[in-house]
Design an enzyme around this catalytic site. Structure first.
Site: not given
Length: 935
Positions: A650, A654, A346
């Site tokens: 985070d 996700d 990410d």
């Protein structure tokens, strides 16, 4: 605002069934109200109760995990354990209770170790569920009331204010200066501006500006909104559904151990089928003795202590990683890290700092570069690498005025760093003002705000009327650059003001946008001394454009080095983000992911079949504007190519991909509880660079486990071979099953366990990741198994015949065999410590306290076994003489010399093979150049 409904709230009519996948973001407000049979005044209390009974509580479903008893029983679900249980039952039926009890004790110890070390049940859905606030403000019977969030139903009208956690998916009916932080859901770093206007039906989640989603946070403004989905029907619930549907893949080590267990079971079964008729009919052993030989073979071949040693080795890896700021939630993930070939990361908060920073200020006379990161008002300000001129400093002072005064945010210094309060982009402007103020102290006078025009998505700007200490008044504005360009007729330049050069500013704005920057414009105009009001018409003329600023969430410096090390280790890094493509590509270039990174958007991914996505996943580096489902599909596509995938993240968005990945890595500081619970590893410091350290530790753990295998298999093979030789040639068994168990448990705990403490071997991070399908028993391991087993058979059988020839009796001879077997393992341990072919050194031996301690424990244990009367009775051993002990040690020394000689020959053969390949292949890249990794 459009009129949204008339009359009293509905009282007894049932709401129509909601159509699955309804595009609420594309519906007009009136149509949404009609669809849900509601009005702008909300529902009646009676109707709300009826809908609660119909739709259920506004909760995310949470399945129950297995209970403690079931988890304990799962520890026995292993074919090797089944074989040992069968051996224990057979021994008990033949009234060899001592052997049966020892075997059962070993099985129970291993089961308890696995049960204790196993992590707690999955908490991903519980983490998502906690994102819903306990209460919500709704309109019931036309009045504002506070109700538990789990009582909110479709058709309710919710009232939102800054700081509220949104309780359900909402269609906005009224919005005033509304911005919502959706990073946890979409990955968008900046609070999203919301409005009531419908958007395109095919808009991705991050672009549905007419909606507010469950679990997100109101950053600024207020709103009135219609509940269109609750509980599992929300976008948050949809993500939880994806998490629940994901079946976590077994780790490479678990798959390899299962395969190894099946292979070993087949070998044991074949040997048993052959051994019984040979022993019973060809060698005239009794049925009981023939069956006990089979029990002995099973005990000899099966490494009873291997599961416990493997668990402890993983536990040591967990402890070491904790020291590197990586918390492991599931132990097998330690080893899996060592085989990772792709890291899907990410962007926001992982590769970047999640701190908006002004990096450039475009003035009429040039571009000012702004140093520093985060919200600290500290950083160099230069133009073409030099300090700005006095005229430029004066222009920057006016920019600082506008940035600081037309602003609702503030920054605060804590013990560790500067913390923003308010919109992150506005906080970045405050930090910019501080940097300019440090450059030119005294040029930015204080002022008092008299009135403001708040930011509105229709106007796309904010304006304030300020009064300075000398009584002068001025208007400042900031907003979308294309909007302010329309409003300005003049520009600030060196020495004063001049006509607006629209082409210059348009080019500057385009350059910043193409560089992945978010762009804001700043403007001002003088106001009359008696001005006390401010309206949009006051900005129709006389506005002077001061500057446009470029803002970005900067990459972490340590992430650049980590990505370089990943590439050197043969690991590819891909960026997955909910941000826009231009921003993501700019960050990818700065991080060194690729010179010209190929980018794929979420919309493009959604249009691809699973088969087509596999090819795209192989080539693309950046995946922008992705949804949770997109991330999940990407991980699955990479896994279908045979890659071992680590996914970092985070946010709630996700969580499904984190669970699907071979190793899910969540951020500890800024990560949501849902992300942490779905992941196998949590980075305490949110530092991407810690992943590299974790990968290195994972490779070390795998190397150490292979050392244990290389230690266990030959010794077990030697025990089995000694029994088979005795059977084939018809002499007494040189070692009993219970003595074999003693050897395996003592050496397993005291010797094999020491290998779990071995440090990383040189060059571990210069090796390519091992393939997912690489077997645990490679050709080298098989060769080592065969020739070392042969040495063990020769040593133990030879000493048995020698002892029997001395007339000491079978129990005395077996004692010498047991001690010979253990001493040979002690000396072989020093050779097995270096799995990649290095020779032992005195420094290496003396620098291994765990090994020396293990050897000491073995020596004491064998002395007790040999000379303690109780152990003599229990294990059938007898004391031996000092001379016999010296002979046993001499056999161990010979064992070490032979294995080291083989290792030297093997190194020479490998070196010759490498030289031959090097002569036929292109020269390698010079040192310092990173080799490209193509998946």
């Amino acid at each position: 605002m459009a009129q949204t409904g008339q009359g009293e709230p509905p009282t007894g009519t049932a709401a129509p069934e909601r159509r699955a996948g309804r595009d609420w973001h594309a519906l007009a407000i009136e149509d949404s109200l009609t669809e849900l049979d509601s009005t702008a005044k909300g529902l009646s209390s009676r109707e709300a109760e009826a809908r609660l009974a119909r739709y259920g509580a506004n909760l995310i479903p949470e399945p129950q995990g297995p209970g403690s008893i079931r988890r304990f029983l799962q520890q026995f679900q292993n074919v090797l354990i089944y074989v040992l249980l069968a051996a224990a039952v057979a021994a008990a039926l033949m009234e060899h209770m001592k052997d049966a009890l020892v075997i059962l004790a070993v099985i129970l110890v291993n089961a308890m170790a696995g049960f204790i070390q196993e992590g707690r049940a999955e908490r991903a859905l519980a983490g998502i569920r906690r994102m819903i606030d306990p209460n919500a403000s709704v309109l019931r019977d036309g009045l504002r009331v506070t109700t538990p969030a789990d009582q909110v139903v479709p058709g309710d009208v919710v009232l939102l204010e800054a700081g509220d956690r949104i309780p359900a998916d909402l269609r906005l009916m009224r919005a005033s200066n509304l911005r919502i932080e959706e990073a946890a859901l979409t990955g968008e770093a900046v609070a999203v501006e919301k409005s009531v206007a419908p958007v395109s039906a095919d808009a991705v989640l991050g672009d549905r500006t007419s909606m507010a989603f469950c679990g997100t946070l109101v950053a600024t403004g207020s709103a009135q909104a219609l509940v269109v989905a609750t509980g599992a029907a929300t976008e948050l619930g949809r993500i939880s559904g994806l998490v629940a549907q994901v079946k976590r893949l077994p780790t490479p080590l678990v798959r390899q151990m299962d395969h190894f267990a099946r292979q070993l079971t087949v070998v044991v079964a074949v040997l048993a089928a052959v051994t019984f008729p040979v022993a019973h009919w060809l060698r005239d052993f009794s049925t009981v003795d023939s069956l006990m030989i089979i029990v002995g073979l099973a005990v000899a071949m099966i490494p009873e202590g291997l599961p416990a040693v493997m668990t402890i080795a993983l536990s040591i890896g967990v402890t070491r990683m904790a020291g590197r700021q990586a918390v492991i939630r599931q132990m097998p993930a330690v080893e899996t890290l060592g085989s990772v070939s792709v890291i899907c990361s990410d962007k926001t908060g992982t590769l970047t700092r999640n701190e908006m920073t002004v990096t450039s200020v475009v003035l009429a006379g040039g571009v000012v570069m702004v140093g520093g990161v985060g919200y600290a008002p500290v950083g160099d300000i230069t133009i073409d690498g030099v300090r700005p001129s006095p005229d430029q400093c004066a222009m920057l002072a006016q920019v600082a005025e506008a940035a600081a005064l037309c602003n609702d945010a503030r920054i605060e210094q804590t013990a560790e760093h500067w913390v923003p309060h308010g919109d992150p982009m506005e906080a970045a402007l405050i930090a910019l003002a501080g940097k300019i103020g440090a450059l030119s102290p005294g040029l930015t006078p204080s002022a008092r705000r008299l009135v403001e025009i708040p930011f509105d998505s229709r106007r796309r700007y904010m304006a304030t009327l300020q009064e300075f200490e000398d009584g002068a008044r001025a208007i400042f504005a900031k907003g979308a650059p294309e909007r302010l360009l329309q409003m300005c007729s003049r520009q600030l330049q060196a020495g004063g003001e001049g006509p607006l050069d629209a082409t210059y500013w348009e080019n500057a704005i385009n350059d910043l946008a193409h560089g992945g920057r978010r762009v804001l414009a700043l403007a001002s105009k003088a106001a009359t001394a008696d001005a006390i009001a401010l309206s949009p018409s006051d900005l129709d003329e006389g506005l002077v454009l001061l500057a446009v600023v470029g803002i970005i969430d900067p990459p972490r410096e340590e992430a650049r080095a980590a990505i370089l090390e990943c590439r050197e280790a043969g690991i590819a890094v891909k960026m997955i983000t909910g941000d826009h493509a231009a921003t993501a590509v700019a960050i990818a270039r700065e991080l060194g992911l690729a010179d010209d990174p190929k980018v794929v958007s979420g919309a493009e991914m959604a249009s691809l079949s699973d088969e087509d996505l596999v090819g795209v996943a192989q080539d693309a580096v950046v995946f922008a504007r992705t949804s949770p489902a997109d991330k999940l599909r990407l991980v699955q596509a990479l896994q279908s190519l045979g890659h071992v995938v680590a996914m970092t993240g985070d946010g709630v968005n996700d969580a499904p991909a984190l669970k699907q990945a071979d190793v899910g890595v969540a951020m500890g500081r800024k990560g949501t509880e849902a992300a942490k619970a779905a992941a196998q590893m949590v980075l305490v410091d949110d530092n991407f660079a810690s992943i590299v350290a974790a990968v290195r530790e994972g490779r070390t753990v795998y190397d150490n486990l292979k050392k244990v295998i290389a230690m266990v298999l030959p010794t077990n093979g030697g025990e089995t071979g000694a029994l088979l030789v005795a059977l084939v040639f018809g002499f007494t068994l040189p070692i009993t099953p219970i003595q074999i168990l003693w050897v395996n448990m003592v050496t397993g705990v005291a010797l094999e366990l020491t290998l779990a403490f071995e440090r990383t071997e040189p060059g571990a991070m210069r090796r390519s990741p091992r393939p997912r399908a690489e077997p645990l028993l490679t050709g080298q391991v098989w060769w080592q198994f065969l020739y070392v087993s042969a040495i063990f058979v020769a040593g133990t059988t030879g000493v048995f015949f020698w002892a029997m020839g001395q007339g000491g009796g079978v129990e005395h001879a077996r004692t010498l065999v047991v001690n010979t077997l253990v001493v040979m393992q002690v000396f072989y341990l020093f050779s097995a410590r270096y799995i990649h072919g290095a020779s032992i050194t005195w420094r290496g031996v003396l620098g291994a306290p765990a090994v020396l301690m293990g050897v000491a424990v073995v020596v004491v244990s064998q002395l007790v076994l040999t000379y303690a009367p109780w152990f003599n009775s229990a294990f059938g051993t007898r004391p031996i003489s000092l001379a016999e002990g010296a002979i046993v040690i001499g056999i161990g020394v010979a064992m070490l010399l032979v294995t080291e000689l083989e290792k030297a020959v093997r190194r020479r053969i490998l070196a010759t093979s490498r030289d031959a390949r090097a002569g036929a292949s292109p020269r390698p890249a010079p040192p310092g150049q990173t080799r490209s990794v193509r998946l």
